[in-house]
Design a protein around this motif. Structure first.
Motif, PDB file in Angstrom:
ATOM      1  N   TYR A 167       0.785  -1.221   0.000  1.00 17.97           N
ATOM      2  CA  TYR A 167       0.000   0.000   0.000  1.00 17.97           C
ATOM      3  C   TYR A 167       0.823   1.280   0.000  1.00 17.97           C
ATOM      4  N   THR A 168       2.133   1.198   0.211  1.00 21.91           N
ATOM      5  CA  THR A 168       2.944   2.406   0.271  1.00 21.91           C
ATOM      6  C   THR A 168       4.118   2.396  -0.698  1.00 21.91           C
ATOM      7  N   SER A 169       4.484   1.232  -1.227  1.00 22.39           N
ATOM      8  CA  SER A 169       5.677   1.069  -2.064  1.00 22.39           C
ATOM      9  C   SER A 169       6.953   1.372  -1.273  1.00 22.39           C
ATOM     10  N   ARG A 170       6.869   1.330   0.035  1.00 20.58           N
ATOM     11  CA  ARG A 170       8.018   1.581   0.894  1.00 20.58           C
ATOM     12  C   ARG A 170       8.395   0.322   1.675  1.00 20.58           C
ATOM     13  N   GLN A 171       9.545   0.388   2.333  1.00 19.25           N
ATOM     14  CA  GLN A 171      10.013  -0.740   3.119  1.00 19.25           C
ATOM     15  C   GLN A 171       9.629  -0.551   4.583  1.00 19.25           C
ATOM     16  N   TRP A 172       8.858  -1.459   5.112  1.00 12.74           N
ATOM     17  CA  TRP A 172       8.416  -1.420   6.502  1.00 12.74           C
ATOM     18  C   TRP A 172       9.618  -1.479   7.440  1.00 12.74           C
ATOM     19  N   GLY A 173       9.659  -0.590   8.407  1.00 12.04           N
ATOM     20  CA  GLY A 173      10.739  -0.587   9.379  1.00 12.04           C
ATOM     21  C   GLY A 173      11.979   0.173   8.965  1.00 12.04           C
ATOM     22  N   SER A 174      12.029   0.647   7.738  1.00 10.98           N
ATOM     23  CA  SER A 174      13.196   1.395   7.266  1.00 10.98           C
ATOM     24  C   SER A 174      13.207   2.775   7.926  1.00 10.98           C
ATOM     25  N   ILE A 175      14.362   3.178   8.461  1.00  9.48           N
ATOM     26  CA  ILE A 175      14.399   4.357   9.331  1.00  9.48           C
ATOM     27  C   ILE A 175      13.990   5.641   8.621  1.00  9.48           C
ATOM     28  N   GLU A 176      14.196   5.735   7.299  1.00 12.85           N
ATOM     29  CA  GLU A 176      13.851   6.981   6.611  1.00 12.85           C
ATOM     30  C   GLU A 176      12.352   7.234   6.555  1.00 12.85           C
ATOM     31  N   ASN A 177      11.548   6.227   6.902  1.00 12.71           N
ATOM     32  CA  ASN A 177      10.095   6.392   6.863  1.00 12.71           C
ATOM     33  C   ASN A 177       9.521   6.921   8.170  1.00 12.71           C
ATOM     34  N   TYR A 178      10.364   7.101   9.178  1.00  9.34           N
ATOM     35  CA  TYR A 178       9.864   7.448  10.509  1.00  9.34           C
ATOM     36  C   TYR A 178      10.640   8.625  11.095  1.00  9.34           C
ATOM     37  N   ASP A 179       9.981   9.341  11.995  1.00  6.43           N
ATOM     38  CA  ASP A 179      10.631  10.447  12.690  1.00  6.43           C
ATOM     39  C   ASP A 179      11.433   9.960  13.885  1.00  6.43           C
ATOM     40  N   LEU A 180      11.040   8.808  14.421  1.00  3.55           N
ATOM     41  CA  LEU A 180      11.700   8.264  15.606  1.00  3.55           C
ATOM     42  C   LEU A 180      11.579   6.750  15.597  1.00  3.55           C
ATOM     43  N   VAL A 181      12.711   6.072  15.821  1.00  6.48           N
ATOM     44  CA  VAL A 181      12.735   4.617  15.952  1.00  6.48           C
ATOM     45  C   VAL A 181      13.254   4.291  17.354  1.00  6.48           C
ATOM     46  N   ILE A 182      12.509   3.477  18.084  1.00  4.60           N
ATOM     47  CA  ILE A 182      12.864   3.148  19.466  1.00  4.60           C
ATOM     48  C   ILE A 182      13.008   1.637  19.615  1.00  4.60           C
ATOM     49  N   ASN A 183      14.091   1.209  20.253  1.00  2.00           N
ATOM     50  CA  ASN A 183      14.278  -0.188  20.634  1.00  2.00           C
ATOM     51  C   ASN A 183      13.778  -0.330  22.067  1.00  2.00           C
ATOM     52  N   SER A 184      12.603  -0.939  22.224  1.00  2.00           N
ATOM     53  CA  SER A 184      12.009  -1.040  23.554  1.00  2.00           C
ATOM     54  C   SER A 184      12.762  -2.006  24.455  1.00  2.00           C
TER      55      SER A 184
END
Length: 206
Positions: A167-184
């Protein structure tokens, strides 16, 4: 408080939903996850059970134009010619846009950050965790048998990867798609909430 639409994507078992719930509670704003299913059912006329079964799945066809679903609105396409899973996506997309227009909220999953990518108030967050911690979380919180937890994690992650790409043509989890990535696994649940709150505060002061 400034308007903030916090869209959380997450690896299965990372605690992303729990983080979203706690964040919404501390900020005193609405939280939406499974609630979107019922809202989409009311909007579309499809049953909530059917939407839940089809949620985050994709049609079994490669003849689909990705931009067809990603850019079309629920009311603007030839609806009866649309694959059923696309109808679900479009119905949920309409609900997500409506919720975002109403004020601050936390939305989990369903490509929300992509659907709302042109909204200035959206913060896209991805929650991940180490695999051992994800297995432990799945067993403790989702009542999965220990021997089945790893397979369940891999299956759901694969489904989310395919759904997101479809639905997005993007890679899920790829850092460039998000403003913040957190390792819980590093931050913990409460730590992740604190990090997000600190980011929102800093953003409000810019």
């Amino acid at each position: 408080m400034d308007k903030h639409i916090i869209a959380i994507s997450r690896e299965y078992g990372s605690g992303g939903r729990h983080i979203g719930e706690l964040l919404a509670k501390e900020l005193d704003i609405p939280f939406y996850d499974k609630e979107i299913i019922q809202m989409a059912a009311q909007k579309s006329g499809m049953s909530a059970g059917f939407i839940e079964k089809s949620d985050e799945s994709i049609p079994n066809t490669f003849l689909h134009n990705l931009k067809y679903s990603a850019y079309s609105s629920y009311d603007s396409i030839s609806y009866y010619d649309t694959p059923v899973t696309d109808k679900v996506f479009l119905a949920q997309s309409a609900v997500i846009k409506e919720l975002a227009s109403q004020g601050s909220c936390v939305i989990v999953g369903r490509c929300a950050h992509y659907i709302l990518r042109n909204e200035p108030d959206v913060i896209a967050i991805f929650i991940r965790a180490n695999l051992d911690d994800r297995v432990r979380h799945a067993v403790e919180h989702y009542d999965l048998p220990q021997q089945n937890a790893l397979d369940r994690i891999k299956k759901i992650d694969k489904s989310r990867i395919n759904y997101y790409k479809y639905y997005t043509s993007r890679q899920w989890g790829s850092i460039e798609n998000y403003d913040l990535v957190i390792n819980s696994s590093f931050s913990g649940i409460d730590g992740a909430v604190a990090v997000i709150k600190a980011m929102l505060l800093e953003r409000s002061n810019l």
